[in-house]
Motif scaffolding. Structure first.
Motif, PDB file in Angstrom:
ATOM      1  N   HIS A  10      -4.496 -11.392  -7.561  1.00 30.72           N
ATOM      2  CA  HIS A  10      -4.845 -11.069  -8.956  1.00 30.72           C
ATOM      3  C   HIS A  10      -3.917  -9.970  -9.489  1.00 30.72           C
ATOM      4  N   ALA A  11      -3.408 -10.153 -10.707  1.00 28.65           N
ATOM      5  CA  ALA A  11      -2.545  -9.156 -11.350  1.00 28.65           C
ATOM      6  C   ALA A  11      -3.402  -8.200 -12.171  1.00 28.65           C
ATOM      7  N   ASN A  12      -3.375  -6.924 -11.828  1.00 26.59           N
ATOM      8  CA  ASN A  12      -4.187  -5.906 -12.489  1.00 26.59           C
ATOM      9  C   ASN A  12      -3.327  -5.050 -13.410  1.00 26.59           C
ATOM     10  N   PRO A  13      -3.891  -4.566 -14.530  1.00 23.99           N
ATOM     11  CA  PRO A  13      -3.136  -3.657 -15.411  1.00 23.99           C
ATOM     12  C   PRO A  13      -2.746  -2.378 -14.678  1.00 23.99           C
ATOM     13  N   VAL A  14      -1.627  -1.800 -15.104  1.00 26.94           N
ATOM     14  CA  VAL A  14      -1.167  -0.557 -14.503  1.00 26.94           C
ATOM     15  C   VAL A  14      -2.235   0.526 -14.669  1.00 26.94           C
ATOM     16  N   GLY A  15      -2.482   1.280 -13.597  1.00 33.16           N
ATOM     17  CA  GLY A  15      -3.487   2.329 -13.634  1.00 33.16           C
ATOM     18  C   GLY A  15      -4.811   1.917 -13.035  1.00 33.16           C
ATOM     19  N   THR A  16      -4.978   0.605 -12.709  1.00 36.46           N
ATOM     20  CA  THR A  16      -6.214   0.146 -12.100  1.00 36.46           C
ATOM     21  C   THR A  16      -6.294   0.634 -10.665  1.00 36.46           C
ATOM     22  N   VAL A  17      -7.457   1.158 -10.282  1.00 33.24           N
ATOM     23  CA  VAL A  17      -7.643   1.712  -8.938  1.00 33.24           C
ATOM     24  C   VAL A  17      -8.210   0.675  -7.988  1.00 33.24           C
ATOM     25  N   LEU A  18      -9.192  -0.113  -8.473  1.00 35.27           N
ATOM     26  CA  LEU A  18      -9.809  -1.168  -7.676  1.00 35.27           C
ATOM     27  C   LEU A  18      -9.513  -2.506  -8.325  1.00 35.27           C
ATOM     28  N   CYS A  19      -9.171  -3.482  -7.512  1.00 31.05           N
ATOM     29  CA  CYS A  19      -8.826  -4.797  -8.046  1.00 31.05           C
ATOM     30  C   CYS A  19      -9.975  -5.369  -8.864  1.00 31.05           C
ATOM     31  N   GLU A  20      -9.642  -5.913 -10.046  1.00 37.77           N
ATOM     32  CA  GLU A  20     -10.661  -6.472 -10.933  1.00 37.77           C
ATOM     33  C   GLU A  20     -11.325  -7.697 -10.328  1.00 37.77           C
ATOM     34  N   ALA A  21     -10.626  -8.417  -9.424  1.00 37.34           N
ATOM     35  CA  ALA A  21     -11.150  -9.665  -8.875  1.00 37.34           C
ATOM     36  C   ALA A  21     -11.962  -9.450  -7.604  1.00 37.34           C
ATOM     37  N   CYS A  22     -11.403  -8.679  -6.645  1.00 37.38           N
ATOM     38  CA  CYS A  22     -12.075  -8.549  -5.351  1.00 37.38           C
ATOM     39  C   CYS A  22     -12.565  -7.143  -5.045  1.00 37.38           C
ATOM     40  N   GLY A  23     -12.152  -6.142  -5.847  1.00 33.74           N
ATOM     41  CA  GLY A  23     -12.594  -4.769  -5.627  1.00 33.74           C
ATOM     42  C   GLY A  23     -11.806  -4.037  -4.566  1.00 33.74           C
ATOM     43  N   PRO A  25      -9.087  -1.678  -2.871  1.00 36.68           N
ATOM     44  CA  PRO A  25      -8.310  -0.548  -3.381  1.00 36.68           C
ATOM     45  C   PRO A  25      -6.840  -0.919  -3.525  1.00 36.68           C
ATOM     46  N   LEU A  26      -6.223  -0.426  -4.605  1.00 44.15           N
ATOM     47  CA  LEU A  26      -4.829  -0.746  -4.877  1.00 44.15           C
ATOM     48  C   LEU A  26      -3.892   0.401  -4.529  1.00 44.15           C
ATOM     49  N   LEU A  27      -4.387   1.627  -4.546  1.00 45.62           N
ATOM     50  CA  LEU A  27      -3.548   2.783  -4.242  1.00 45.62           C
ATOM     51  C   LEU A  27      -3.519   3.024  -2.740  1.00 45.62           C
ATOM     52  N   GLU A  28      -2.328   3.336  -2.231  1.00 46.20           N
ATOM     53  CA  GLU A  28      -2.154   3.495  -0.793  1.00 46.20           C
ATOM     54  C   GLU A  28      -3.033   4.609  -0.227  1.00 46.20           C
ATOM     55  N   GLU A  29      -3.138   5.722  -0.960  1.00 44.20           N
ATOM     56  CA  GLU A  29      -3.927   6.840  -0.441  1.00 44.20           C
ATOM     57  C   GLU A  29      -5.410   6.493  -0.331  1.00 44.20           C
ATOM     58  N   ILE A  30      -5.863   5.532  -1.166  1.00 44.37           N
ATOM     59  CA  ILE A  30      -7.266   5.103  -1.072  1.00 44.37           C
ATOM     60  C   ILE A  30      -7.422   4.071   0.036  1.00 44.37           C
ATOM     61  N   LYS A  31      -6.423   3.206   0.197  1.00 45.53           N
ATOM     62  CA  LYS A  31      -6.482   2.190   1.247  1.00 45.53           C
ATOM     63  C   LYS A  31      -6.589   2.825   2.629  1.00 45.53           C
ATOM     64  N   GLN A  32      -5.850   3.901   2.834  1.00 44.92           N
ATOM     65  CA  GLN A  32      -5.782   4.513   4.157  1.00 44.92           C
ATOM     66  C   GLN A  32      -7.066   5.255   4.528  1.00 44.92           C
ATOM     67  N   GLY A  33      -7.826   5.712   3.541  1.00 41.01           N
ATOM     68  CA  GLY A  33      -9.021   6.491   3.834  1.00 41.01           C
ATOM     69  C   GLY A  33     -10.201   5.634   4.219  1.00 41.01           C
TER      70      GLY A  33
END
Length: 542
Positions: A10-23, A25-33
């Motif tokens: 899914h293509a999300n608008p710039v600035g989106t933190v959680l994917c609109e389709a599956c939820g 995380p899109l930011l690396e620092e959030i993915k790692q935590g």
């Protein structure tokens, strides 16, 4: 700017933190935590956090900052407090320019108060500008958050990534029980009984209720904006009036800032009779317990008000006996009984006397509410009024001034011009006495006769067309507060992946209530589940 593509495609608008389709995380620092996901605005992209290049972006980002809004509110509150230390210019009790009054009355601090513009605070350009900026900030803050939140909630799907479910504050994992299809049907029925809106896709479901509570803060903002509009309407001519007028018995006086005139046909004070007083109340020895104040008032309209330079032509439009809490009302105008001066001195009756010969030169009368600048005694003698202080007192530096425009302690400086005193002879005149100029021996003196007495009524003049707007804004604001405080947006995800059932829950408040609700639903379906709750810091909550 290019959209951000998620692992799910899914293509999300710039600035989106959680994917609109599956939820996910899109930011690396959030993915790692491993801490719970920040679900504010559902991770949607906000304009203020996305664009920061053009002037419009910078202005938008400035007004969308809650911190800036709080600073502006604090400045307005502090300014409002300072503005009440001394009376505003419209309430100055003496007919003096503000530049002179504040310095004479309050000294150096009063001068600074005037120079900084606090004497006319609530209609000053910078105070009004601050209110407008707060209103703009409310609008921008609301749009910056409400629009992406609305889009995110509208687009939310039933199925989410496992990472999204396992990183909610409230979560559980159970093995797929026997007859899972019928068990899921039971769970769906129990959730519906609890007024959840349930959506289902295969062996997964999303139960949601109370979404409207998420709009509570924004409804509150709308109410505050309407309230500010109502407050600013008071600065528009004709929308707000707060004045005061003193009217003598039989006098017809103009109502300030209106085309109306009011006449007092008589002001009276009614007293209780002794037999009307309750026994044993200790009022027997009191003289004159007041029952009510009353003004027989007649309201006239000047039909020539729109003709510049024309004489007033009065037409009676209303007649009412004004008593406390029962004003005279006509259209948007209200006249309240607010003050009284029974048997007040209205005029001084005096005689000019030649103190050398004892001859009485002539009589004259000084109207304390409308004194003349000159009194002609005879063909050769004239008295000029040089100064008039209705409520005389000395300032700290021993200068004469007046405390109020009411003639409570009148004092004059009179100058007698006659053949004996062609250059004038000055004297201070007080209520019942007079004083020659220092170092001089005057030829003329004054005899006082019985003064003219009259009843004077004080009427508060009110007109406020902004009140319906202000009340409506308060109602909308309270509605938003109730929506936000007494309801919660609750969501429960139940998703089957292979041999496991993932349960997750989220609410904007009252996690304890949501946890008990999930446990109760699973208990009724005879499915053992152990919910784990984590705080925002990722630590387990007992």
């Amino acid at each position: 700017m290019n959209n951000v593509k998620c692992e799910c495609g899914h293509a999300n608008p710039v600035g989106t933190v959680l994917c609109e389709a599956c939820g996910n995380p899109l930011l690396e620092e959030i993915k790692q935590g491993d801490s719970p996901l920040d679900m504010r605005y559902e991770g949607a992209a906000r304009r203020s956090q996305t664009y920061n290049k053009s002037i419009i972006d910078k202005v938008w980002n400035f007004f969308s900052s809650v911190k800036i809004a709080v600073y502006m509110i604090v400045i307005v509150l502090v300014a409002s407090i300072v503005g009440t230390i001394f009376p505003q210019e419209v309430y100055i009790p003496v007919p003096k320019p503000a530049s002179i009054f504040y310095e004479e009355t309050y000294g150096f601090i009063g001068k600074i108060y005037y120079l900084l513009g606090f004497h006319n605070l609530f209609s000053s350009w910078w105070y009004v500008l601050l209110l407008l900026m707060i209103g703009i900030s409310l609008v921008v803050c609301s749009l910056d958050r409400m629009i992406p939140l609305y889009k995110a909630l509208k687009k939310q799907k039933v199925k989410h990534s496992i990472n999204f479910l396992t990183r909610q504050r409230l979560k559980a994992e159970v093995s797929v029980p026997a007859e899972w299809g019928s068990k899921l049907d039971q769970l769906q029925g129990f959730l519906k009984k609890r007024r959840y809106d349930v959506r289902r896709e295969g062996d997964s479901l999303l139960a949601e209720k109370g979404r409207f509570s998420r709009w509570g803060p924004y409804i509150n903002h709308i109410g505050l904006i309407i309230f500010l509009i109502g407050a600013l309407m008071r600065l528009v001519p004709g929308y707000y009036l707060d004045q005061y007028v003193w009217v003598k018995d039989g006098e017809t006086k103009k109502v300030p800032e209106t085309p109306y005139y009011v006449k007092s046909e008589g002001f009276t004070i009614d007293f209780y009779e002794k037999e009307d007083l309750p026994e044993g109340a200790g009022l027997d020895n009191l003289q004159g317990v007041i029952k009510q104040y009353q003004t027989k008032a007649v309201l006239y309209e000047n039909v020539n008000a729109g003709l510049p330079g024309s004489e007033p032509k009065l037409q009676e439009v209303a007649r009412h006996d004004i008593i406390v809490n029962h004003p005279l009302k006509y259209n948007d105008l209200q006249l309240f009984q607010s003050g009284q001066r029974p048997k007040a001195i209205a005029a001084l009756n005096m005689t000019l006397v030649n103190e050398k010969t004892g001859d009485k030169i002539g009589k004259f009368k000084i109207d304390l509410y409308n004194p003349q600048s000159e009194y002609k005694i005879n063909d050769t003698t004239t008295i000029k009024m040089l100064e008039y202080y209705p409520d005389f007192e000395f300032t700290k530096d021993k200068k004469p001034t007046t405390k109020s425009p009411n003639p409570d302690n009148p004092a004059f400086v009179l100058n007698v011009i006659s053949p004996q005193t062609p250059n004038g002879e000055k004297a201070w005149l007080f209520l019942g006495s007079y004083l020659p100029a220092p170092g001089t021996e005057n030829i003329f003196g004054y005899e006082f006769s019985m003064p003219d007495l009259t009843n004077i009524t004080g009427l508060m003049v009110r007109k406020d067309k902004s009140l319906p707007v202000i009340y409506f804004g308060c109602f909308i604001s309270m509605l938003g507060l109730v929506m936000g405080f007494y309801w919660q947006h609750r969501r429960i995800w139940i998703q089957t992946e292979r041999s496991l059932v993932y349960v997750a829950g989220h609410t904007n408040k009252n996690w304890f209530g949501l946890k008990n609700e999930v446990l109760d639903v699973f208990k009724k379906a005879s499915i053992p589940v152990s919910l784990v709750e984590h705080g925002k810091d990722g630590k387990k909550v007992d």
